[in-house]
Design an enzyme around this catalytic site. Structure first.
Site, short mmCIF file in Angstrom:
data_model
loop_
_atom_site.label_atom_id
_atom_site.label_comp_id
_atom_site.label_asym_id
_atom_site.label_seq_id
_atom_site.Cartn_x
_atom_site.Cartn_y
_atom_site.Cartn_z
N LYS A 60 166.02 164.33 95.64
CA LYS A 60 166.02 163.06 95.30
C LYS A 60 164.96 161.74 95.33
O LYS A 60 164.49 161.88 96.36
CB LYS A 60 167.54 162.17 94.91
N GLU A 66 163.52 161.04 109.28
CA GLU A 66 162.14 160.62 109.82
C GLU A 66 162.65 159.38 108.97
O GLU A 66 162.47 158.79 108.20
CB GLU A 66 161.47 160.99 108.86
N CYS A 101 155.81 153.81 108.29
CA CYS A 101 156.51 154.02 108.64
C CYS A 101 155.81 153.58 110.08
O CYS A 101 156.69 153.23 111.32
CB CYS A 101 158.01 154.20 108.64
N GLU A 108 162.41 146.28 113.01
CA GLU A 108 160.53 147.16 111.64
C GLU A 108 160.95 146.26 110.04
O GLU A 108 161.84 146.01 109.60
CB GLU A 108 161.33 148.04 110.80
P1 ADP Z 1 163.91 151.15 102.31
O1 ADP Z 1 165.19 150.08 102.83
O2 ADP Z 1 163.35 151.30 102.45
O3 ADP Z 1 164.26 151.74 100.32
P2 ADP Z 1 166.17 153.96 102.33
O4 ADP Z 1 166.53 154.20 103.62
O5 ADP Z 1 167.35 152.71 101.53
O6 ADP Z 1 164.54 153.17 102.19
O7 ADP Z 1 166.30 154.07 101.19
C1 ADP Z 1 165.17 155.71 101.66
C2 ADP Z 1 165.81 156.89 100.22
O8 ADP Z 1 167.57 156.76 100.26
C3 ADP Z 1 165.97 156.20 98.96
O9 ADP Z 1 165.94 157.71 98.12
C4 ADP Z 1 167.81 155.39 98.71
O10 ADP Z 1 168.03 155.63 97.41
C5 ADP Z 1 167.95 156.42 99.62
N1 ADP Z 1 169.51 155.79 100.21
C6 ADP Z 1 169.51 154.79 100.42
N2 ADP Z 1 170.95 154.81 100.36
C7 ADP Z 1 171.91 155.63 100.90
C8 ADP Z 1 172.84 156.52 100.74
N3 ADP Z 1 173.41 156.04 101.42
N4 ADP Z 1 173.57 157.88 100.75
C9 ADP Z 1 171.68 158.74 100.51
N5 ADP Z 1 170.90 157.77 100.35
C10 ADP Z 1 170.51 156.50 100.31
#
Ligand code: ADP
Length: 499
Positions: free
Chosen positions: A195, A270, A304, A401
């Site tokens: 994804k 990660e 990161c 962060e």
């Molecule tokens: P950022 O805060 O830097 O945008 P995230 O950790 O929110 O990073 O997002 C990283 C990835 O995790 C993206 O592909 C996002 O769609 C996905 N993501 C966000 N929330 C969820 C969740 N609850 N379950 C699974 N994947 C998620």
């Protein structure tokens, strides 16, 4: 649906790809979301919509997982020799390399990063990763193990692919993160549902085309576009997924872990960081100044492992702070597609608000901006490279962060390395650190004392497909790249025969 407007600086191939109708790869076919829903992709330099992509939901995730399951359990993939798998990975690398300029431009318009950076770093590193992993396919071995039973036995171990892997990636290095995830999964013989990040789906969708062109059997790689809750969460929770590999925020990493508990799928994470750059007075200061500035400002600070806490020895504090601030003041901020640009916009409106919010909170808590401190320009998601001084260890800007071009400079005066290391380690994270000194002994003593998965000495942000990368503490579980990552995609089986 908003209409797409396309930057005229894109070459013909990149412009064609941006404007064509985007579909996801499921079971070897390019498809719409079952619901027909799409969402918008923005150019972060202008805030304008450039494309619309399918919005995967649980039903699409389910279809992709079933395709990956079938490919793993019944398809051509598990019957293929390791060498054939290696050749496919190598071919994918060749195709990517042949389209380097198109990928660099797509990455730039989608993520905002300078096209020169995508050209020199993101795309070549992804090519390299696939080639490195292609080499591993034929070298994933078990061992023969002497056992101490009274009669004779032959015991050996096999390393088998873990199975169907769900992979969820972020937006800061969209193509490279896809490569970091796909490379080892495919090298070990797993099948994948990947994804992409909702902010930056373009290079991943283009890579999906190359995956088909390379000739991977259908269902081996499935590529979805969708949101975290709508598509990421059902993927992390799916019972037919054997492992989930995630890169992103520590907060979401914890949600992934909970979602994975249902079938106890394997999990690697990660996550975030708050990495220290530590400058000793005997360092080559010119190099330390440019290196620590680049440690935080590279990729708009959206790394990161960004060196976001700058510890400077008091003897050289003014000189190093002045040097880093001068560099910050001179960085040319602009659209990633402008060849003069050294720093692009942040990826999204949400990220822009978050980073400017942190700067405001730091200033409100008493920090001062030695450089930057404001948005840049009046449209798009640009933020000035910012150096904060007068920060204290309790401040939010020091503890959390920020994921933007904001560094907190602090001085240290103690020569006791344990004390310096305690300050550097005073964080929930443990991803990376850099130490700047000309004293070999200090360099390595510090490397041993710092609690993080990577320590760079007189450099920062040096990556190689052969080097393991990952976090101590709340920066994650497991490692990306190197030989280490293969352990995260294989199960060990012990086979014992009574002779
Ligand atoms: P950022 O805060 O830097 O945008 P995230 O950790 O929110 O990073 O997002 C990283 C990835 O995790 C993206 O592909 C996002 O769609 C996905 N993501 C966000 N929330 C969820 C969740 N609850 N379950 C699974 N994947 C998620």
């Amino acid at each position: 649906m908003a209409t797409a407007s396309i930057d005229t600086r894109l070459n013909e191939k990149a412009a064609d790809f941006v404007t064509h109708k985007h579909r996801m790869l499921i079971g070897g076919k390019f498809v719409n979301a079952a619901s027909g829903k799409t969402f918008s992709v923005y150019d972060p330099a202008t805030g304008e919509v450039i494309a619309n992509v399918p919005e995967a939901e649980a039903v699409d995730v389910n279809a992709a997982v079933h395709a990956a399951r079938k490919a793993f359990d019944e398809g051509a993939w598990p019957r293929m020799t390791a060498s054939q798998r290696g050749r496919l990975l190598w071919k994918l690398a060749d195709l990517l390399e042949a389209n380097l300029e198109e990928f660099a431009q797509l990455e730039s318009i989608d993520n905002g990063k300078p096209v020169a950076v995508a050209r020199a770093a993101d795309v070549p590193l992804a090519v390299d990763l696939f080639r490195y992993m292609a080499g591993w396919t034929t070298k994933i071995t078990g061992s023969t193990i002497p056992i101490s039973m009274p009669t004779e036995y032959l015991s050996y171990t096999l390393r088998e692919p873990v199975g169907v892997v769900g992979q969820i990636i972020p937006w800061n290095f969209p193509l490279l993160m896809a490569a970091w995830k796909l490379g080892p999964a495919l090298a070990t013989g797993c099948t994948v549902v990947l994804k992409l990040a909702e902010q930056t789906p373009l290079t991943g969708l283009r890579l999906a085309e190359l995956i088909n062109e390379a000739g991977f059997p259908e269902g081996v790689v499935n590529v979805l576009t969708g949101f975290g809750e709508g598509a990421g969460a059902p993927l992390a929770a799916h019972d037919l997924v054997d492992k989930v590999a995630f890169t992103g925020s520590t907060e979401v990493g914890k949600l992934i872990l909970k979602a994975a508990a249902g079938n106890l799928k394997k999990v690697t994470l990660e996550l975030g960081g708050k990495s220290p750059s530590i400058v000793f007075p005997d360092a080559d200061l010119k190099r330390a100044i440019s290196g620590t500035a680049s440690a935080i400002f590279f990729n708009q600070g959206q790394c990161c492992c960004a060196g976001s806490r700058l510890f400077i020895h008091e003897k050289v504090f003014d000189e190093v702070l002045g040097g880093v601030s001068a560099i910050a003041g001179k960085i040319r901020v602009g659209s990633g597609l402008d060849p003069q640009t050294q720093m692009g916009p942040l990826v999204s409106d949400e990220q822009f608000r978050r980073v400017t919010g942190y700067i405001e909170s730091g200033l409100k808590e008493g920090a001062k901006a030695a450089a930057g401190g404001k948005r840049a320009g009046d449209r798009g998601y640009f933020v000035q490279p910012t150096v904060l001084v007068g920060t204290t260890p309790e401040m939010q800007v020091v503890r959390e962060e920020i994921f933007g071009p904001v560094v907190c400079a602090q001085r240290f005066s103690d020569e006791d390395l344990d004390k310096i290391a305690r300050q550097a380690n005073d964080t929930i994270y443990g991803l990376a650190a850099s130490v700047w000194t000309s004293n070999l002994s200090v360099a390595h003593k510090m490397a041993w004392r710092i609690k993080s998965g990577t320590v760079w000495i007189n450099c920062h942000n040096v990556f190689d497909a052969a080097l393991p990368f990952g976090g101590f503490k709340q920066s994650g579980w497991g490692r990306e790249m190197g030989a280490e990552v293969l352990n995260n995609y294989t199960e060990v089986k012990a086979v014992t025969t009574a002779l």
